[in-house]
Design a protein around this motif. Structure first.
Motif, short mmCIF file in Angstrom:
data_model
loop_
_atom_site.label_atom_id
_atom_site.label_comp_id
_atom_site.label_asym_id
_atom_site.label_seq_id
_atom_site.Cartn_x
_atom_site.Cartn_y
_atom_site.Cartn_z
N THR A 129 8.84 4.04 -2.42
CA THR A 129 8.79 2.89 -3.32
C THR A 129 7.42 2.23 -3.32
O THR A 129 7.10 1.45 -4.21
N LYS A 130 6.63 2.52 -2.28
CA LYS A 130 5.32 1.87 -2.16
C LYS A 130 4.20 2.90 -2.22
O LYS A 130 4.27 3.94 -1.57
N ILE A 131 3.18 2.58 -2.98
CA ILE A 131 2.02 3.47 -3.10
C ILE A 131 0.81 2.74 -2.52
O ILE A 131 0.60 1.55 -2.78
N ILE A 132 0.01 3.48 -1.74
CA ILE A 132 -1.31 2.94 -1.39
C ILE A 132 -2.37 3.90 -1.91
O ILE A 132 -2.13 5.10 -2.12
N ALA A 133 -3.53 3.33 -2.15
CA ALA A 133 -4.67 4.13 -2.58
C ALA A 133 -5.93 3.42 -2.12
O ALA A 133 -5.89 2.24 -1.76
N GLU A 134 -7.03 4.14 -2.12
CA GLU A 134 -8.31 3.50 -1.87
C GLU A 134 -9.18 3.77 -3.08
O GLU A 134 -8.96 4.74 -3.82
N THR A 135 -10.13 2.90 -3.31
CA THR A 135 -11.00 3.15 -4.46
C THR A 135 -12.40 2.63 -4.18
O THR A 135 -12.58 1.67 -3.43
N GLY A 136 -13.40 3.29 -4.77
CA GLY A 136 -14.78 2.85 -4.61
C GLY A 136 -15.16 2.06 -5.84
O GLY A 136 -15.09 0.83 -5.88
N ALA A 137 -15.50 2.77 -6.91
CA ALA A 137 -15.88 2.11 -8.16
C ALA A 137 -14.66 1.49 -8.84
O ALA A 137 -14.79 0.66 -9.72
N GLY A 138 -13.48 1.93 -8.45
CA GLY A 138 -12.27 1.37 -9.04
C GLY A 138 -11.58 2.31 -10.01
O GLY A 138 -10.48 2.03 -10.48
N GLN A 139 -12.21 3.46 -10.31
CA GLN A 139 -11.61 4.38 -11.30
C GLN A 139 -10.29 4.98 -10.80
O GLN A 139 -9.32 5.03 -11.53
N HIS A 140 -10.29 5.43 -9.54
CA HIS A 140 -9.05 5.98 -9.00
C HIS A 140 -8.02 4.87 -8.81
O HIS A 140 -6.83 5.08 -9.02
N GLY A 141 -8.48 3.67 -8.45
CA GLY A 141 -7.57 2.53 -8.32
C GLY A 141 -6.90 2.22 -9.64
O GLY A 141 -5.69 1.98 -9.70
N VAL A 142 -7.67 2.24 -10.72
CA VAL A 142 -7.12 1.96 -12.05
C VAL A 142 -6.12 3.05 -12.46
O VAL A 142 -5.03 2.76 -12.95
N ALA A 143 -6.47 4.31 -12.22
CA ALA A 143 -5.56 5.41 -12.57
C ALA A 143 -4.26 5.28 -11.78
O ALA A 143 -3.16 5.47 -12.33
N THR A 144 -4.37 4.95 -10.50
CA THR A 144 -3.18 4.82 -9.65
C THR A 144 -2.33 3.63 -10.08
O THR A 144 -1.10 3.73 -10.20
N ALA A 145 -2.98 2.49 -10.35
CA ALA A 145 -2.25 1.30 -10.80
C ALA A 145 -1.53 1.59 -12.12
O ALA A 145 -0.40 1.15 -12.34
N THR A 146 -2.17 2.36 -12.97
CA THR A 146 -1.58 2.74 -14.26
C THR A 146 -0.31 3.56 -14.05
O THR A 146 0.75 3.27 -14.63
N ALA A 147 -0.40 4.57 -13.19
CA ALA A 147 0.75 5.45 -12.92
C ALA A 147 1.87 4.65 -12.26
O ALA A 147 3.05 4.85 -12.57
N CYS A 148 1.51 3.73 -11.35
CA CYS A 148 2.53 2.93 -10.65
C CYS A 148 3.25 2.01 -11.62
O CYS A 148 4.47 1.82 -11.53
N ILE B 175 -1.72 8.00 -2.35
CA ILE B 175 -2.27 8.80 -3.45
C ILE B 175 -3.78 8.94 -3.27
O ILE B 175 -4.51 7.95 -3.34
N ILE B 176 -4.23 10.16 -2.97
CA ILE B 176 -5.67 10.42 -2.80
C ILE B 176 -6.25 10.87 -4.13
O ILE B 176 -5.61 11.62 -4.87
N GLY B 177 -7.47 10.42 -4.43
CA GLY B 177 -8.01 10.55 -5.77
C GLY B 177 -8.88 11.76 -6.05
O GLY B 177 -9.36 11.93 -7.18
N SER B 178 -9.11 12.63 -5.05
CA SER B 178 -9.88 13.83 -5.35
C SER B 178 -9.36 14.97 -4.47
O SER B 178 -8.39 14.79 -3.74
N VAL B 179 -10.03 16.12 -4.55
CA VAL B 179 -9.56 17.30 -3.81
C VAL B 179 -10.05 17.24 -2.36
O VAL B 179 -10.59 18.20 -1.84
N VAL B 180 -9.88 16.07 -1.74
CA VAL B 180 -10.32 15.84 -0.37
C VAL B 180 -9.12 15.39 0.47
O VAL B 180 -8.00 15.35 -0.03
N GLY B 181 -9.36 15.08 1.75
CA GLY B 181 -8.28 14.65 2.62
C GLY B 181 -7.63 15.85 3.30
O GLY B 181 -7.99 17.00 3.06
#
Ligand SMILES: *Cc1c(COP(=O)(O)O)cnc(C)c1O
Length: 400
Positions: free
Chosen positions: A108-127, A191-197
């Motif tokens: 039910t809960k999603i966490i993400a990290e973001t630098g410029a905010g692009q991945h944060g915005v994409a994640t917030a959108t999906a959530c 939710i990780i924003g690139s092919v890393v981790g």
């Protein structure tokens, strides 16, 4: 920690990848990996994902012929238009995929990290779309620099948590997100924003972006009746490039070019050219090329584009580099800006600053002969970068 082993072992691309995480996270990664494997073979999951990609993200994205750029460079150039995705870049493909996976897993809960905010915005959108709670960790410095993206995330119901440790940027936000995850693994999905981790993230994220390459393949065959001579993409963490390249990886006649950010120059301190200048090391849960000093401490990256400003790179790219399958080079801030201006003026497409690094390849490449068929992955649009672009142009004109 697991030892580095060969590619047949799950979670490794050659010697790269793995799960270099605290012991407490291993069961969570196992659960995630099993859930993902099960859904990979679930037609209902794929149907829901395809529907979301079509009706919400706006896929399939066009493959646009670029007639004036083609004439200018003596090539036949097409652009894969990820800039036309909802929210303006490819990142949404992965955010939607992982959010749907989280929902299926009962999280039910999603966490993400973001630098410029692009991945944060994409994640917030999906959530927002899937009704999931969303917490985004972001360095305090970035919160200040990226006010508009913070506002976007908050509008869509996400909580943005400023991180005050270290350099107060992406690296520290990531550490904080991992810390949160360790203490909330039961109900929380990261939710990780690139092919890393750690595994399975690099694999999973690449697969959620494979739609880029799959569509390109179908479109180029329909238009040109043959596969391209070359694919070109920018590489930060490497997700847009990985999704674009992967469906062509066995087509030996398709050359592939990944372009990193050289920042002020590969030979200078201020760079983000991980594959050109880095050495293998561990960052954020996996082994891959990494920018580090003589003591193995992670170096700060620099690039004009926030999305490429990362000292690491996805493990699969390290593998492709060593194998010689993909050719990696780097473009400087200046080269990227010049390429951005050329594309904007000749095609009426303002690419993101990240994407501009892929376009800069056109100015320097000698591998593809006259008339060669080239597809550039236009990973995102430049609207978000207008302030930086304006500042740069003012400086070069001597106004600022
Ligand atoms: C984030 C971003 C990138 C870099 O990320 P990758 O994982 O390397 O794809 C590239 N282009 C755009 C437009 C981005 O927003």
């Amino acid at each position: 920690m697991q030892p580095a082993t060969k590619s047949r072992v799950k979670g490794y691309f050659g010697d790269y990848g793995g799960q270099f995480v605290p012991e407490t996270l291993i069961p969570a990664l196992e659960t995630l990996s099993d859930a993902y494997d099960a859904l990979e073979n679930d037609p209902e999951f794929h149907h829901q994902l395809d529907q979301a990609l079509h009706h919400f993200v706006g896929r399939a994205t066009p493959l646009s012929f670029a007639p004036r750029l083609s004439k200018h460079y003596g090539l036949k150039i097409y652009l894969k238009r990820e800039d036309l995705c909802h929210t303006g870049a490819h990142k949404i493909n992965n955010a939607i995929g992982q959010a749907l996976l989280a929902k299926k897993m009962g999280k039910t809960k999603i966490i993400a990290e973001t630098g410029a905010g692009q991945h944060g915005v994409a994640t917030a959108t999906a959530c927002a779309k899937y009704g999931l709670e969303c917490i985004v960790y972001m360095g305090e410095e970035d919160v200040k620099r990226q006010r508009l993206n913070v506002e976007r995330m908050q509008l869509m119901g996400a909580e943005v948590r400023p991180v005050t440790s270290g350099t107060r940027t992406l690296k520290d936000a990531t550490s904080e997100a991992i810390r949160h995850w360790v203490t909330h693994v039961e109900d929380c999905f990261y939710i990780i924003g690139s092919v890393v981790g750690p595994h399975p993230y690099p694999l999973m994220t690449r697969n959620f972006h494979r739609v880029i390459g799959l569509e390109t393949r179908e479109q180029v065959l329909a238009i040109e009746g043959r596969l391209p001579d070359a694919l070109v993409a920018c590489v930060g963490g490497g997700s847009n490039a990985a999704g674009f390249f992967h469906p062509f990886i066995d087509d030996k006649d398709v050359a592939m070019f990944g372009v990193e950010a050289a920042g002020f120059g590969v030979e200078r301190q201020k760079t983000a050219a991980t594959l050109s200048k880095g050495k293998p090391g561990v960052l954020h849960g996996s082994l891959s090329y990494l920018l580090q000093d003589q003591n193995g401490q992670v170096d700060l990256a620099h690039s004009i584009s926030a999305g490429l400003d990362y000292p690491g790179v996805g493990p699969e790219h390290s593998y492709w580099k060593d194998e010689g399958r993909v050719n990696y080079s780097a473009a400087t801030d200046q080269e990227a800006m010049r390429a951005l201006e050329t594309c904007a003026a000749m095609e009426g497409v303002i690419p993101a600053l990240e994407t501009a690094h892929a376009f800069a390849w056109l100015d320097k490449q000698q591998a593809i002969k006259d008339g060669g068929l080239v597809v550039i992955n236009c990973s995102g649009r430049g609207d978000k970068d207008m302030e930086m672009i304006t500042e740069c142009r003012a400086t070069t004109r001597g106004i600022a």
